[in-house]
Every structure is written in C-alpha cells, then in structure tokens.
Design an enzyme around this catalytic site. Structure first.
Site, PDB file in Angstrom:
ATOM      1  N   ARG A 137      10.268  -5.552   8.865  1.00  0.00           N
ATOM      2  CA  ARG A 137       9.956  -4.010   8.346  1.00  0.00           C
ATOM      3  C   ARG A 137      10.799  -3.902   6.906  1.00  0.00           C
ATOM      4  O   ARG A 137      10.451  -3.390   6.185  1.00  0.00           O
ATOM      5  CB  ARG A 137      10.057  -3.160   9.451  1.00  0.00           C
ATOM      6  CG  ARG A 137      10.261  -1.820   8.662  1.00  0.00           C
ATOM      7  CD  ARG A 137       9.959  -0.599   9.676  1.00  0.00           C
ATOM      8  NE  ARG A 137      10.863  -0.495  10.807  1.00  0.00           N
ATOM      9  CZ  ARG A 137      12.091  -0.250  10.807  1.00  0.00           C
ATOM     10  NH1 ARG A 137      12.568   0.127   9.755  1.00  0.00           N
ATOM     11  NH2 ARG A 137      12.920  -0.317  12.066  1.00  0.00           N
ATOM     12  N   ASP A 165      -2.561   5.145 -10.965  1.00  0.00           N
ATOM     13  CA  ASP A 165      -3.263   4.266 -10.229  1.00  0.00           C
ATOM     14  C   ASP A 165      -3.988   3.277 -11.257  1.00  0.00           C
ATOM     15  O   ASP A 165      -4.962   3.692 -11.564  1.00  0.00           O
ATOM     16  CB  ASP A 165      -4.008   5.238  -9.273  1.00  0.00           C
ATOM     17  CG  ASP A 165      -4.778   4.252  -8.237  1.00  0.00           C
ATOM     18  OD1 ASP A 165      -5.196   2.999  -8.511  1.00  0.00           O
ATOM     19  OD2 ASP A 165      -5.373   4.859  -7.275  1.00  0.00           O
ATOM     20  N   LYS A 177      -8.625  -3.963  -3.832  1.00  0.00           N
ATOM     21  CA  LYS A 177      -9.585  -4.305  -4.886  1.00  0.00           C
ATOM     22  C   LYS A 177      -9.371  -5.666  -5.713  1.00  0.00           C
ATOM     23  O   LYS A 177      -9.377  -6.685  -5.108  1.00  0.00           O
ATOM     24  CB  LYS A 177      -9.376  -3.082  -5.679  1.00  0.00           C
ATOM     25  CG  LYS A 177      -9.559  -1.767  -4.983  1.00  0.00           C
ATOM     26  CD  LYS A 177     -10.631  -1.357  -4.105  1.00  0.00           C
ATOM     27  CE  LYS A 177     -10.640  -0.395  -3.102  1.00  0.00           C
ATOM     28  NZ  LYS A 177     -10.316   0.943  -3.419  1.00  0.00           N
TER      29      LYS A 177
HETATM   30  C1  PLP Z   1      -9.482   2.077  -2.786  1.00  0.00           C
HETATM   31  C2  PLP Z   1      -8.670   2.735  -3.674  1.00  0.00           C
HETATM   32  C3  PLP Z   1      -7.527   3.325  -3.153  1.00  0.00           C
HETATM   33  C4  PLP Z   1      -6.979   3.458  -1.660  1.00  0.00           C
HETATM   34  O1  PLP Z   1      -6.696   1.976  -1.482  1.00  0.00           O
HETATM   35  P1  PLP Z   1      -7.026   1.294   0.142  1.00  0.00           P
HETATM   36  O2  PLP Z   1      -6.540   0.019  -0.263  1.00  0.00           O
HETATM   37  O3  PLP Z   1      -8.294   1.694   0.582  1.00  0.00           O
HETATM   38  O4  PLP Z   1      -6.054   2.258   1.132  1.00  0.00           O
HETATM   39  C5  PLP Z   1      -6.575   4.236  -3.856  1.00  0.00           C
HETATM   40  N1  PLP Z   1      -6.912   4.419  -5.220  1.00  0.00           N
HETATM   41  C6  PLP Z   1      -8.010   3.666  -5.928  1.00  0.00           C
HETATM   42  C7  PLP Z   1      -8.430   3.963  -7.225  1.00  0.00           C
HETATM   43  C8  PLP Z   1      -9.133   2.963  -4.989  1.00  0.00           C
HETATM   44  O5  PLP Z   1      -9.996   2.485  -5.754  1.00  0.00           O
END
Ligand code: PLP
Length: 388
Positions: free
Chosen positions: A43, A162, A187
């Site tokens: 962890r 992000d 992604k």
């Molecule tokens: C998918 C996504 C998230 C969340 O990510 P997870 O891996 O599904 O928890 C956050 N920001 C963006 C832009 C995303 O496309």
C-alpha cells in the site's frame, strides 16, 4: 533524443539483481523489513508501481507521480489538497464522474465547487484549486493553459488539468504552467481497454509528496498487476496515438461534409473554436471526435448501425468505440442539468482505434446512410447501459 525515443528509455527494474528487461510483477503485500530494502508494505510502495510512477512523471514532465486504482481515485487525491471551507473552481464541461464527485461527495466534506463558463472571471472567488479539462470530454472545448496558469497563480490557486483526452504524448500541462496533471489511465495511457487506473503527476516535489501521502493514507494506490499492465501498455502509446490521430484526421472531414451531420467537435478542424490555443499547447488534435445530427433517433440509429465501432463507454482503446454521452459517460449528470448546460442529447462520440482507416471510414459512411428499416439495420442492442 526525440520524445518517442525518450519515452522508452528507462530502467525496467532498478536494483533487481536479475537485470530483467521487462518490469516484473512484485505480487507481494509485504517485504521483509530486515532485508534493508526501501519497501515494507505494498500500500505504501511497491517496485512495480514505482517503475510505472517514475515513467509517468517523466513523460508528463513532473517531478513526482502517483498511480491510483482509477481515474476517479486520482481526481479524489487532487481534490484532497483542498481543506474543508475551501473552494474548487471547475470548468463547466467536465467528465460526468468528476462532476458527480464534485457535486455529491465534496460538499459533504465542506468543500465548495463552483462551475464556471468563464474561468478567468470566476477566479475572483479565490479558489484554492482550479480543476479543468482541455480539450474537454466530449465537446473538446479548449482553455488556454498558459494564460490560465498565470491567472490562477496570480490569485493564489493551484491549477490541475485532467489530461486524459490528449495524453502526455500530445500535451504536457505542467510544461504550460499547470501544477498537476491528472489522468484516467484507463483511457490512452493503458490503451487496450483492460486496465482501470489513474495517475496524478505533480510539478514540484512538495506537492508530489502530499499526493503520495494521500495515496498511502487512503490506500487507493494501483495494485502491482495493474501497474505492470499499465506500464506495458504505455510503451506503445506514441505509436498507437499516431495511427489513431492520423485516422481521426481522415474521419473528421468526412463527418463534417456529410449531410446527416450538423456539427463536428474536433480540434483538428480549421473552424474549431480554440484551435490556435490548442496547437500552442498541444502537439496534435487527438483521436476522439464528437458530432451532432440534430435528432436523437438518427444518432441512436447511427450508433446501432456501426459495426467496427463497438458501443462502449470510455475511449482511448486500440479498438474503435462509439457512445452517446448523454446516455452513457455523462448520464451521471441529471437530465435537467444537462439541458441547462445545453448538452445535446443527440451527441455521438467516437474514439478512433488502430484498425485500417479505410475500413473505419466505410463503416462510418455506411452507418450515416442507414435509414430506418433498411437491411443494414441490426436488431435491438443495449443502448442504455447504466452510468459508469
Ligand atoms: C474516464 C475519465 C475519468 C475517470 O477515470 P476512471 O478511470 O474511469 O475512474 C476522469 N476524467 C476523464 C476525462 C475521463 O475520461
């Protein structure tokens, strides 16, 4: 060294006595504390995750990275920098899950979130943190990162970006002045649709330390096997995305010139608003395209008729996918709120994979030309999966 070369130049497992050429999976919860090594408990730290985190920090131009169990866990880690009574300023077009976290979880912790169309004006609220996406998902709205970073710092705020949609291969927010880059590694970073993960990369070591503290304190770090898969997937990101983007650049004009399509959202198109700002801060337009048809029924039929684009939430995989964000990735935003924000229910989002560009173009054109009741139309398929 070019970025693609630098991308691959790293030690797969520093300190391992067998000099492995790929990063091994240290599938262990504990390490003997009398062994004298730097790890005691997975962890808190694990060699497989550490290699991944160093690679993430390097490609995202930060000093330190932390890998998380999901993109949402990474978002939560960034939000944890704001204490009760503080304010987060967020852009109004935000991933549905982030919106849900900001509106339904953070208020319970005494953190206020303001969503603003004009971020520069809203900085008057003196937020501790500004949290944005650029390009946004799904509208691909662009924020000038250099300008926002300056303005945020002038009002004493941290800027977190992000960067899931562009990926570190196409855009490095930290180079543009941001303090933190955040990723859903599910992604493009992993790229094969087989890992759920997230990452936070910090510009300065002190901020990186606070994120790492939270990762350990909350136990939301990425597990060794997932860390291995993610590091493995990341190796081919430049190659995958070059192909995906080249195909997207073929498909976007095809969509734009088709009579069934009303509007295309893709920063690679010359008329895209914010395109100039985007190309000052990014090295390419990416491989996600959104479009409107003017009719929910037409959009749903197109989505149903596509054969190579599978109906899937998420984006960034080697396989092409398609979704109706209002029913899928953004279903966690209430219908009233979607209407208030002018979120088109007929919006279709495609994520371009690495299949042959001609096959994808033919599939898209053929789906656009499908009319109700034609032979090509397929039987009912799941169109309304529950919100992720
Ligand atoms: C998918 C996504 C998230 C969340 O990510 P997870 O891996 O599904 O928890 C956050 N920001 C963006 C832009 C995303 O496309």
């Amino acid at each position: 060294m070019r970025f693609e070369t630098e991308w691959l130049c790293y030690e797969p497992c520093p300190g391992d006595p067998f000099s492995p050429s790929a990063t091994p999976i240290y599938q262990t919860a504990t390490f003997r504390v009398d062994g004298g090594g730097p790890y005691d408990y997975t962890r808190s730290g694990n060699p497989t995750r550490r290699v991944l985190e160093e690679q993430l920090a390097r490609v995202e131009r930060g000093s330190r990275a932390a890998a998380f169990a999901s993109g949402m866990a990474a978002v939560a880690a960034v939000a944890s920098l704001v204490e009760a009574g503080g304010t987060i300023l967020a852009c109004s077009d935000l991933y549905g899950g982030t919106y849900r976290y900001f509106t339904r979880v953070l208020p319970k912790q005494g953190v206020r979130v303001i969503f603003a169309e004009d971020l520069f004006e809203a900085l008057e609220e003196k937020p501790q943190l500004v949290f944005i996406e650029t390009p946004t998902n799904p509208f691909q709205k662009i924020t000038d990162l250099y300008r926002l970073a300056d303005a945020a710092h002038a009002s004493g705020s941290l800027l977190a970006v992000d960067n899931s949609l562009a990926s570190p291969y196409l855009q490095n927010p930290i180079d543009c002045g941001a303090d933190l880059a955040v990723h859903s590694a599910t992604k493009y970073l992993s790229g094969h649709g087989d890992v759920t993960g997230g990452a936070v990369v910090a510009r300065d070591p002190e901020l990186g330390e606070r994120i790492a503290f939270y990762q350990n304190a909350c136990g939301s770090g990425l597990a060794p096997f997932e860390s291995f898969l993610l590091a493995r997937g990341m190796k081919t990101l430049p190659l995958r995305l070059e192909r995906q983007q080249a195909t997207a650049e073929i498909l976007a004009p095809v969509l734009r010139s088709h009579p069934r399509v009303k509007r295309v959202h893709y920063p690679g198109l010359p008329e895209h608003p914010g395109r100039d700002a985007h190309f000052r801060q990014a090295r390419g337009a990416g491989a996600v395209i959104a479009f409107e048809t003017g009719s929910v029924a037409v959009s749903a039929r197109i989505v149903e008729s596509l054969e190579l684009f599978s109906q899937t939430v998420s984006f960034g995989s080697v396989s092409s996918t398609v979704s109706l964000p209002a029913r899928m990735s953004h279903a966690s935003i209430a219908p009233d709120e979607r209407r208030r924000r002018g979120f088109p229910e007929d919006l279709v989002r495609i994520s371009v994979g690495i299949e042959h560009p001609d096959d994808l173009r033919e599939d898209l054109v053929s789906a656009l030309e499908t009319t109700p009741g034609s032979a090509r139309e397929r039987g009912p398929r799941k169109t309304d999966p529950s919100s992720p």
